[in-house]
Design an enzyme around this catalytic site. Structure first.
Site, PDB file in Angstrom:
ATOM      1  N   LYS A   7      35.071  45.479  74.820  1.00 20.04           N
ATOM      2  CA  LYS A   7      34.444  46.191  74.003  1.00 20.04           C
ATOM      3  C   LYS A   7      35.118  46.349  72.738  1.00 20.04           C
ATOM      4  O   LYS A   7      34.379  46.469  71.572  1.00 20.04           O
ATOM      5  CB  LYS A   7      34.365  47.633  74.362  1.00 20.04           C
ATOM      6  CG  LYS A   7      33.552  48.175  75.640  1.00 20.04           C
ATOM      7  CD  LYS A   7      33.986  49.764  75.935  1.00 20.04           C
ATOM      8  CE  LYS A   7      32.812  50.027  77.092  1.00 20.04           C
ATOM      9  NZ  LYS A   7      33.104  51.352  78.364  1.00 20.04           N
TER      10      LYS A   7
ATOM     11  N   TYR B 257      25.952  43.022  77.030  1.00 20.79           N
ATOM     12  CA  TYR B 257      26.523  44.460  77.598  1.00 20.79           C
ATOM     13  C   TYR B 257      27.280  44.431  78.993  1.00 20.79           C
ATOM     14  O   TYR B 257      28.827  44.025  78.927  1.00 20.79           O
ATOM     15  CB  TYR B 257      26.501  45.799  77.545  1.00 20.79           C
ATOM     16  CG  TYR B 257      27.217  47.121  77.944  1.00 20.79           C
ATOM     17  CD1 TYR B 257      29.157  46.975  77.186  1.00 20.79           C
ATOM     18  CD2 TYR B 257      27.003  47.244  79.285  1.00 20.79           C
ATOM     19  CE1 TYR B 257      29.364  48.081  78.160  1.00 20.79           C
ATOM     20  CE2 TYR B 257      28.077  47.926  79.466  1.00 20.79           C
ATOM     21  CZ  TYR B 257      29.185  47.744  78.937  1.00 20.79           C
ATOM     22  OH  TYR B 257      30.074  49.143  79.769  1.00 20.79           O
TER      23      TYR B 257
ATOM     24  N   TYR C 159      39.955  56.005  76.477  1.00 24.19           N
ATOM     25  CA  TYR C 159      39.249  56.416  76.887  1.00 24.19           C
ATOM     26  C   TYR C 159      39.698  58.103  76.191  1.00 24.19           C
ATOM     27  O   TYR C 159      40.221  58.444  75.930  1.00 24.19           O
ATOM     28  CB  TYR C 159      39.115  56.825  78.477  1.00 24.19           C
ATOM     29  CG  TYR C 159      38.627  55.510  78.938  1.00 24.19           C
ATOM     30  CD1 TYR C 159      36.785  55.125  77.285  1.00 24.19           C
ATOM     31  CD2 TYR C 159      38.802  54.832  79.059  1.00 24.19           C
ATOM     32  CE1 TYR C 159      36.509  53.753  77.703  1.00 24.19           C
ATOM     33  CE2 TYR C 159      38.023  53.081  79.615  1.00 24.19           C
ATOM     34  CZ  TYR C 159      37.280  52.550  78.802  1.00 24.19           C
ATOM     35  OH  TYR C 159      36.536  51.226  79.120  1.00 24.19           O
TER      36      TYR C 159
ATOM     37  N   SER D 285      35.318  46.851  80.102  1.00 21.98           N
ATOM     38  CA  SER D 285      35.488  47.258  79.180  1.00 21.98           C
ATOM     39  C   SER D 285      37.077  46.754  77.809  1.00 21.98           C
ATOM     40  O   SER D 285      36.217  47.650  76.479  1.00 21.98           O
ATOM     41  CB  SER D 285      35.431  48.905  79.230  1.00 21.98           C
ATOM     42  OG  SER D 285      35.104  49.494  79.807  1.00 21.98           O
TER      43      SER D 285
ATOM     44  N   VAL E 290      38.647  48.710  83.442  1.00 26.54           N
ATOM     45  CA  VAL E 290      38.325  48.538  85.349  1.00 26.54           C
ATOM     46  C   VAL E 290      38.660  47.639  86.167  1.00 26.54           C
ATOM     47  O   VAL E 290      38.779  47.586  86.854  1.00 26.54           O
ATOM     48  CB  VAL E 290      37.035  49.769  85.109  1.00 26.54           C
ATOM     49  CG1 VAL E 290      37.058  51.289  85.202  1.00 26.54           C
ATOM     50  CG2 VAL E 290      35.620  49.368  85.197  1.00 26.54           C
TER      51      VAL E 290
HETATM   52  O1  DON Z   1      29.927  49.809  82.088  1.00 30.90           O
HETATM   53  C1  DON Z   1      30.213  50.009  83.248  1.00 30.90           C
HETATM   54  O2  DON Z   1      30.002  50.095  83.845  1.00 30.90           O
HETATM   55  C2  DON Z   1      31.982  48.611  82.907  1.00 30.90           C
HETATM   56  N1  DON Z   1      30.519  47.328  83.045  1.00 30.90           N
HETATM   57  C3  DON Z   1      32.702  48.698  82.086  1.00 30.90           C
HETATM   58  C4  DON Z   1      33.332  49.406  82.363  1.00 30.90           C
HETATM   59  C5  DON Z   1      34.666  50.112  82.128  1.00 30.90           C
HETATM   60  O3  DON Z   1      35.533  48.466  81.887  1.00 30.90           O
HETATM   61  C6  DON Z   1      34.759  50.867  81.347  1.00 30.90           C
HETATM   62  N2  DON Z   1      36.675  51.213  81.707  1.00 30.90           N
HETATM   63  N3  DON Z   1      38.105  51.787  82.324  1.00 30.90           N
END
Ligand code: DON
Length: 343
Positions: A83, A205, A257, A80, A275
């Site tokens: 983003k 994405y 978040y 993320s 993540v």
């Molecule tokens: O969309 C997803 O599930 C992941 N590729 C990105 C999520 C992410 O890193 C959320 N973070 N804390």
């Protein structure tokens, strides 16, 4: 002639004299290495392969000094954190008003993967949650999916000063299991918030989330924002200076978040987590911080990374709204130091 022992003690005394900040970071790393809280993300099967003990901290100043400790060469997926930077590219591609007509900038207070849109405008809430990030990826210009991906990779290269690859197993793992993201994309298509090239945009994405970086890259990303959009080491411009403020603002309000309010209160640095275990944090005008440690808390933020940023903010008065004299003056602590060995 000096023997190896003399040389080692000479080197360490030079390091100690020229770079007290490096010793500070070593102590910080040692303090939190033994912290065993949190769990490595496993909702994307490939992410579960990360080792919980991996831990790196890197700080890059707006003058281009680099300080690092621990696993700063270990590659992991940016997730993320991408983003925030892809949002910057969308702003460059379309300008602020158009981007804002497709993606709002309001914190949700909800989990990053919540299936929720603004009830009045049907826009996703902000570019840092999955729905908003998918809508943002849809905005990236290019004549083909390959060109769009190349533009994203070239942008990251401008920020970090080095080429980046996609981790293909992670990309395929996300593509195979990202049903919630697919559901959000179709919901947004239903409301006319994104174009109908759904599969292409979802691939972009998932690919942007699968870009491989290390802790040093994360510090370089935020140091570039801290330096007004110019990489402080290569001096290459990564983003138009007019969009830096927009990117950093959304990082401050939405970057962590549903922990963003708590983070702003306690740490006070615009930041973005992923993540994969990374956090990038900006101290505008001064420095960028990159941390990497895979175990996450319940909200998806790196446990050790949070602790490191909390300590740095407190010890050096780096909270953006701090008005008190800090315990330590960062400029004195970093004077003369640099770990820019392997560049
Ligand atoms: O969309 C997803 O599930 C992941 N590729 C990105 C999520 C992410 O890193 C959320 N973070 N804390």
């Amino acid at each position: 002639m000096a023997d190896l022992g003399d040389l080692q003690s000479l080197t360490s005394s030079i390091t100690a004299v020229t770079s007290p900040f490096r010793n500070y970071l070593n102590d910080l790393h040692a303090k939190y290495q033994s912290l065993n809280d949190g769990a490595v993300a496993d909702y994307i099967p490939e992410l579960a392969l990360a080792k919980p003990e991996w831990f790196g901290i890197c700080v890059v100043t707006a003058e281009g000094q680099v300080f690092e400790v621990g696993n700063c060469d270990q590659l992991f997926t940016i997730q993320s954190i991408s983003k925030a930077f892809v949002f910057g590219l969308a702003l460059e591609d379309h300008g602020r008003d158009y981007v804002n007509s497709k993606v709002s900038v309001e914190p949700t207070g909800e989990a990053f993967n919540a299936i929720v849109l603004d009830e009045v405008t049907n826009r996703p809430y902000n570019p840092m949650v999955n729905a908003g990030a998918i809508a943002t990826a849809d905005l990236i210009k290019g004549h083909s999916s390959t060109e769009r991906l190349k533009r994203v990779l070239a942008m990251f290269q401008r920020y970090t000063g080095r080429e980046h690859d996609i981790n293909v197993p992670v990309f395929l793992s996300e593509k195979a299991t990202g049903f919630r993201n697919r559901a959000m994309a179709y919901l947004m298509l239903n409301f006319g918030m994104i174009s109908d090239r759904i599969d292409e945009t979802l691939d972009l994405y998932f690919q942007q989330c699968s870009i491989m970086v290390n802790a040093r890259d994360l510090a370089m990303l935020s140091a570039t924002l801290a330096n007004g959009g110019v990489n402080p080491v290569t001096q290459e411009r990564a983003i138009d200076e007019h969009h830096v403020q927009d990117v950093i603002s959304v990082m401050l309000t939405c970057g962590m978040y549903d922990a963003s309010g708590e983070w702003c209160y306690r740490v006070g640095m615009p930041a973005k987590s992923g993540v994969g275990g990374g956090i990038t944090a900006v101290v505008p005008g001064q420095l960028g911080i990159g941390t990497f440690s895979p175990p996450l808390d319940a909200k998806g933020n790196s446990y050790r990374g949070i602790k490191v940023c909390e300590d740095l903010a407190k010890d050096f008065g780096l909270h953006v709204f701090n008005a008190a004299k800090p315990e330590r003056d960062i400029n004195e602590w970093i004077a003369g130091g640099n770990d820019l060995n392997d560049w």
